[in-house]
Design an enzyme around this catalytic site. Structure first.
Site, PDB file in Angstrom:
ATOM      1  N   SER A   1      -1.895   6.744   0.924  1.00 39.68           N
ATOM      2  CA  SER A   1      -2.236   6.361   2.280  1.00 39.68           C
ATOM      3  C   SER A   1      -1.028   6.162   3.190  1.00 39.68           C
ATOM      4  O   SER A   1      -1.195   6.087   4.396  1.00 39.68           O
ATOM      5  CB  SER A   1      -3.057   5.080   2.258  1.00 39.68           C
ATOM      6  OG  SER A   1      -2.268   4.002   1.773  1.00 39.68           O
TER       7      SER A   1
ATOM      8  N   SER B   1      -0.068   5.009  -3.235  1.00 37.14           N
ATOM      9  CA  SER B   1       0.036   5.277  -1.799  1.00 37.14           C
ATOM     10  C   SER B   1       1.443   5.366  -1.239  1.00 37.14           C
ATOM     11  O   SER B   1       1.617   5.753  -0.092  1.00 37.14           O
ATOM     12  CB  SER B   1      -0.747   4.231  -1.008  1.00 37.14           C
ATOM     13  OG  SER B   1      -2.114   4.525  -1.050  1.00 37.14           O
TER      14      SER B   1
ATOM     15  N   LYS C   1       4.728   0.947   7.972  1.00 34.56           N
ATOM     16  CA  LYS C   1       3.319   1.335   7.853  1.00 34.56           C
ATOM     17  C   LYS C   1       2.490   0.337   8.663  1.00 34.56           C
ATOM     18  O   LYS C   1       2.780  -0.872   8.652  1.00 34.56           O
ATOM     19  CB  LYS C   1       2.932   1.298   6.366  1.00 34.56           C
ATOM     20  CG  LYS C   1       1.545   1.851   6.047  1.00 34.56           C
ATOM     21  CD  LYS C   1       1.318   1.849   4.530  1.00 34.56           C
ATOM     22  CE  LYS C   1      -0.040   2.406   4.135  1.00 34.56           C
ATOM     23  NZ  LYS C   1      -0.199   2.449   2.660  1.00 34.56           N
TER      24      LYS C   1
END
Ligand SMILES: [Mg+2]
Ligand SMILES: [Zn+2]
Lengths: 495, 100, 502
Positions: free
Chosen positions: C155, C179, C80
């Site tokens: 996210s 997330s 990420k």
């Protein structure tokens, strides 16, 4: 305007920021070092880069507690970290890790020696740990330069109660604090390096015509010397008195809020600083990246055991135990290690006064040349003790001892070996001494007569003969042996 | 307790958070923040007397590092992302006072 | 070679270690898949094609020299883009860090590299991890591989989409309120949020510091165990890192749990729950019972989901979260001001405050601004006690509920998300609607507990349904074993969306 002579009592509290003497910063392992090239002692953590986390320096914590204990605070227990938010380019995270509601030290006091010999007790409200900011450099017209070497250096902020009542007391308090933190090895407390900085809060309680007026509180920011501190407090006392005289009802604590002022070193005056609108909204909250600390009794005791005797206690002891004059005792208790040398030498059997003479003679002179403490010139307890004993035993005389002193600091050698190598030991050979004595007696019959007759001239004549012998030996003859032999040969007992 | 966020308060918060808002954004943010505060105001229903606040997810104590130096960056590495530099200093718009 | 990207990370690792596959072939297969599907999925902010090939060649060389390689040798992993790497950029999908090159790598990145993982690239996210759909990204719109008109969740939407679409064998996400788990649920993959402190946060760009954790997103529970074992453990650079040994999550994985006691939080099965999701969870509970587990009802009163007269949902946990997370975020994001790194306004400025305010206004998107402002407000003088202090107390109540629940069960089962993947743009207009996407996941972050989302099946319209297993502190081993029991029985693992299969 106010008529008559009102009774003006200055009320001063002092915040002192002390940089702690650690090898590394508070929350990262960059060196805590002054004077390096800009932005060379920085890492992602103290640059406030994305993703970094702080890790608390154990030494900084312990030094903070040590100072607190020496300030008679309740220290240790449960303590936590908080973030204090404000935007400033020398604070790269735009928050400062500090302590808000649970500081590491609370509720203490310090004894401050005043010029007149009195001792004033000033209460300490709290002392908390926090990180220092970097430095903004303003020497360009169109921008400010930022050096973050100092960002993250551990600070202890010591906050007094408003117990200080004059500029002299403010200075004395600040000096006592400097001496204490140095004493404890908690800070180098060097003014030029910005290790210690002052922020006094000043207002006046004025009694006039049966009424007490209080002037609005002023905080003077970032004072970097004792001189500036004393001058700023004195200036504020004067300025606030004048402002009050002009408007006794309006210029008051109730009607005007606290004001920040800066110090102008050139004009020697405090100057108004524009208040930022949100200056007092720091949005403190518990620092989520740091675990709280809980300093239990055992840990606290081990720190307490390092505190030991404090400067004023030691000064008192030197006067009583060693019979030192106040001035000498005071000079030897400016820092801890110098007195430790003295105590160590005495413990090793040396005479206190001879040791003191060495420390405050060549020791102080060398320290002064080098701009350091006496303890930092490189003198070992064993060297001091040995040399003091040699002096006491007349194995060496004062002039030679001074030479040995300088050499033993440079080479870290044993003073007796140095004295032997350099031929600075006193001559103790009885035959040689007798020769010099006999010659002096033969050469000076009238002095010999004065001694033998006794009376007024006897003492002076004996001294003269002693001097003659020492001259013949070029200062090397052991004085006590000379004295003993002279006494014997001239009929003894008079001296 | 839930409080109406008027334009003045929105501007104050934006100033504290150093975010410049255009006039037309002030109203929108005000409405959205009011709605969110209204929503989080739900917590007031709960009695929390005597409850110890919880600032950390796990209860650790005394996490401390030794005072021994580690590695630092070279100035060029430290300044590699700087929007503006002056030699080995970060350069920022003129700062007037040093009061903090 | 397209079969390569269908392999799990465990299968890939053992094939490479056994010399059946070369790391170079694996890297090539994934880079080819990225070339083919990335235009439709948009999972990556940056792909390190050359670097990945270099790494793969080095691993092959090491294997051919007979050197021992790490447990992830040659496994292509995506990070990420809020996990710092000292190569490439770390942007957090924000304009303010669009050009930021981190001078250091996150602990997790170091550990993955040390284990031999090939870092394929950095994946898209909601800006600074603030969102539940990855639509708050300043860089691109990531799409759900199961239906590209839908969101991948967020996210960590880029990471979940990449794993789901076969664009990475596994990926790292971060989880502050759901997330990792929510996008894993929406994309039909496994996503685990470890116990707070299990994985070092050093190098994870902070959003809500007391809530954030990094965790793996994978094809199945075994991959999850493999990746978690590689990244877990104490790190002296993170003061909130737990000084606890890392068990070998893989070694015990295939051993089914005996007498597993499942807790069903009654507050999570009220009228608010979508009926398709409810029946998927019911079915899963049935599966567990058939494997010898017992189910008990438990209560999490402070994580309760209330339904208002107009059908609107509310929850103490969501309210508590939005105060705690935004307060911390307002402080964590204060550093992005254009002074030392990151975006600085090009326009003329009156003074430094003006520079800060303009740079931040230009650099942050609306959701980030909204959260900074909310967090600033709840910490500001006069409001701290009513909001922040209150939330910290409610947080304790939420945690106490879990402690109580775990007295009667080993793990909780509940939905991951109230809905399956929703349409792009469906919830962007109403921030509160978006916040409710995390209604089942958020309490765990507040309590610091581990949770894993695993696929529980597909909806009638063919969208994945996520199921969440929740355990007490440091119970990741139990959760993964429980997950493995289920996926082996149900077969709902290593699912591939249609577009990937074709
Ligand atoms: Mg301070
Ligand atoms: Zn540093």
């Amino acid at each position: 305007m106010v008529e008559g002579d009102p009774d003006v009592k200055p009320i001063v509290g002092l915040e002192i920021h002390v940089e702690l003497h650690t090898a590394t910063k508070m929350f990262c392992r960059c060196p805590n070092r002054f004077g390096d090239p800009p932005n060379s002692n920085v890492c992602p953590v103290c640059l406030g880069m994305p993703g970094v986390l702080p890790v608390m320096n154990r030494k900084a914590l312990e030094l903070g507690i040590k100072v607190g204990l020496a300030l008679n605070c309740s220290a240790g227990g449960f303590s936590k970290w908080d973030r204090k938010g404000y935007y400033y380019p020398d604070l790269p995270k735009n928050y400062q890790i500090s302590q808000y509601d649970l500081p590491i030290c609370r509720d203490g006091w310090i004894e401050v020696p005043l010029d007149d010999g009195a001792v004033k007790k000033v209460r300490i409200r709290r002392a908390h740990l926090e990180e220092d900011a970097g430095k903004n450099i303003h020497d360009h017209a169109d921008h400010t330069g930022v050096d973050l070497n100092r960002a993250g250096v551990p600070l202890l902020e010591i906050v007094s109660e408003p117990d200080i009542n004059s500029s002299h007391e403010a200075g004395a308090y600040a000096r006592a604090m400097q001496r204490l933190v140095r004493w404890l090895g908690a800070s180098q407390a060097n003014m030029q390096m910005g290790h210690i900085r002052f922020e006094p809060n000043i207002n006046l309680h004025i009694a006039s015509a049966g009424k007490t007026y209080k002037t609005p509180i002023v905080e003077v920011k970032n004072l970097n010397s004792f001189k500036a501190l004393e001058a700023a407090v004195a200036f504020e006392i004067g300025r606030q008195t004048e402002e009050w005289r002009a408007d006794p009802e309006g210029f008051s604590l109730e009607k005007l809020s606290k004001q920040n002022r800066g110090w102008d070193d050139v004009r020697m005056a405090t100057v108004f600083q524009r208040e930022k609108e949100e200056a007092h909204d720091y949005r403190y909250f518990p620092e989520p990246d740091l675990a709280p600390v809980e300093v239990g009794e055992t840990w606290l005791e081990s720190i307490r055991s390092q505190v030991g005797e404090l400067p004023l206690q030691r000064r008192e002891r030197y006067i009583k135990e060693y019979g030192l004059a106040f001035k000498d005792a005071d000079a030897l208790t400016q820092d801890g290690p110098t007195g430790d040398l003295l105590d160590g030498a005495v413990k090793a059997g040396a005479d206190p006064k001879r040791s003191v003479n060495l420390l405050l003679g060549r020791g102080a002179a060398i320290a002064n040349e080098r701009g350091c403490q006496i303890a930092e010139i490189g003198l070992a307890v064993e060297q001091l003790a040995e040399l003091a004993k040699m002096l006491a035993d007349q194995e060496i005389n004062a002039t030679a001892a001074a030479k040995v002193f300088d050499l033993m600091i440079a080479g870290r050698q044993n003073p007796r070996q140095i004295a032997m190598k350099q031929g600075l030991l006193a001559v103790t050979d009885a035959g040689q001494i007798e020769k010099w004595v006999d010659q002096a007696i033969a050469d000076n019959p009238s002095a010999v007569q004065d001694v033998r007759q006794g009376g007024k001239k006897q003492k002076k004549a004996f001294g003269f003969l002693m001097g003659q012998v020492m001259q013949k030996s070029r200062g090397a003859a052991a004085a006590r042996q000379v004295q003993d032999l002279l006494e014997k040969k001239l009929g003894g007992g008079q001296q | 307790m839930p409080q109406k966020i008027d334009n003045e308060l929105v501007r104050h918060i934006a100033k504290l958070g150093r975010i410049e808002l255009a006039d037309e954004q002030v109203g929108t943010f005000g409405r959205q923040l009011s709605a969110i505060l209204d929503y989080v105001g739900k917590l007031q229903e709960l009695n929390t007397d005597g409850i110890e606040p919880m600032a950390h997810a796990v209860e650790l104590r005394n996490v401390l590092a030794d005072d021994s130096p580690g590695e630092s960056l070279k100035p060029d590495q430290a300044l590699a992302n700087a929007p503006q530099r002056d030699g080995d200093f970060f350069a920022v718009p003129k700062v007037i006072d040093d009061s903090q | 070679m397209s079969g390569i990207t269908n392999l799990t990370a465990c299968e890939t690792a053992s094939a490479i270690a056994a010399g059946k596959l070369s790391a170079v072939d694996v890297a090539k297969a994934y880079l080819a898949a990225i070339e083919r599907l990335e235009p439709a999925i948009c999972a990556y902010n940056e792909v390190f094609a050359d670097r990945a090939m270099d790494q793969a060649r080095q691993i092959d060389a090491a294997i051919s020299r007979g050197e021992s390689v790490g447990p992830l040798a040659g496994v292509p992993v995506a990070l990420k883009d809020n996990i710092c790497t000292d190569f490439g950029r770390t942007t957090c999908s924000s304009k303010i860090l669009a050009n930021f090159h981190s001078p250091y790598s996150a602990c997790v990145a170091e550990k993955l590299l040390a284990a031999g993982a090939v870092i394929l690239g950095k994946t898209n996210l909601d800006e600074f991890a603030m969102g539940s759909s990855t639509e708050n990204s300043a860089t691109r719109t990531t799409r759900n591989p199961w239906d590209t008109s839908r969101v991948p969740g967020g996210s960590s939407g880029g990471s979940a989409a990449a794993v789901s679409a076969g664009l990475a064998a596994a990926a790292m996400g971060s989880d502050t309120g759901g997330s990792i788990r929510q996008p894993a649920g929406l994309c039909g993959v496994v996503g685990l949020k470890p116990t707070y402190g299990r994985v070092s946060r050093y190098g994870l760009v902070a959003y809500g510091s007391s809530l954030d954790q990094i965790g793996p997103i994978t094809r199945d529970a075994a991959d999850c165990a493999l990746l978690l074992r590689a990244i877990a453990g104490h790190d002296s650079r993170d003061s909130t890192s737990l000084p606890a040994d890392v068990p070998d999550y893989l070694a015990e994985l295939e051993t089914p749990l005996k007498n597993l006691r499942i807790g069903l939080p009654k507050e999570f099965f009220g009228q608010a729950l979508d009926s398709e999701i409810r029946s998927a969870i019911d079915k899963a509970v049935g599966t567990y019972k058939s494997l010898g587990a017992t189910a008990v009802e438990v209560s999490l009163p402070h994580s309760r989901i209330d339904v208002g007269p107009g059908g609107q949902l509310s929850s103490y946990a969501v309210a508590c979260y939005y105060i705690v997370a935004t307060a911390e975020a307002s402080s964590n994001l204060a550093r992005y001001d254009g002074a030392h790194y990151g975006h600085r306004t090009a326009g003329p400025v009156k003074d430094i405050i003006d520079m800060y305010s303009k740079s931040r206004a230009e650099g942050f998107g609306d959701e980030v601004k909204r959260r900074i402002m909310l967090g600033t407000y709840v910490l500001s003088s006069g409001y701290y006690d009513a909001y922040y202090l209150k939330a910290m107390k409610v947080r304790r109540l939420i945690k106490n509920d879990f402690d109580e629940a775990f007295k009667s069960c080993d793990a909780l089962i509940c939905p991951t998300s109230p809905t399956t993947a929703f349409k792009l743009g469906e919830k962007t207009a109403d921030p509160i609607q978006m916040y409710l996407a995390d209604i089942y996941t958020i309490s765990l972050n507040l309590a610091g507990l581990p949770g894993v989302s695993i696929p529980a099946g597909l909806s009638a319209s063919g969208l994945p349904i996520g199921m969440q297993l929740v355990g007490p502190v440091l119970s990741e081993g139990t959760l993964l074993r429980a997950a493995r029991m289920f996926e082996k029985t149900s077969g709902t693992c290593n699912l591939m969306a249609k577009m990937v299969q074709s």
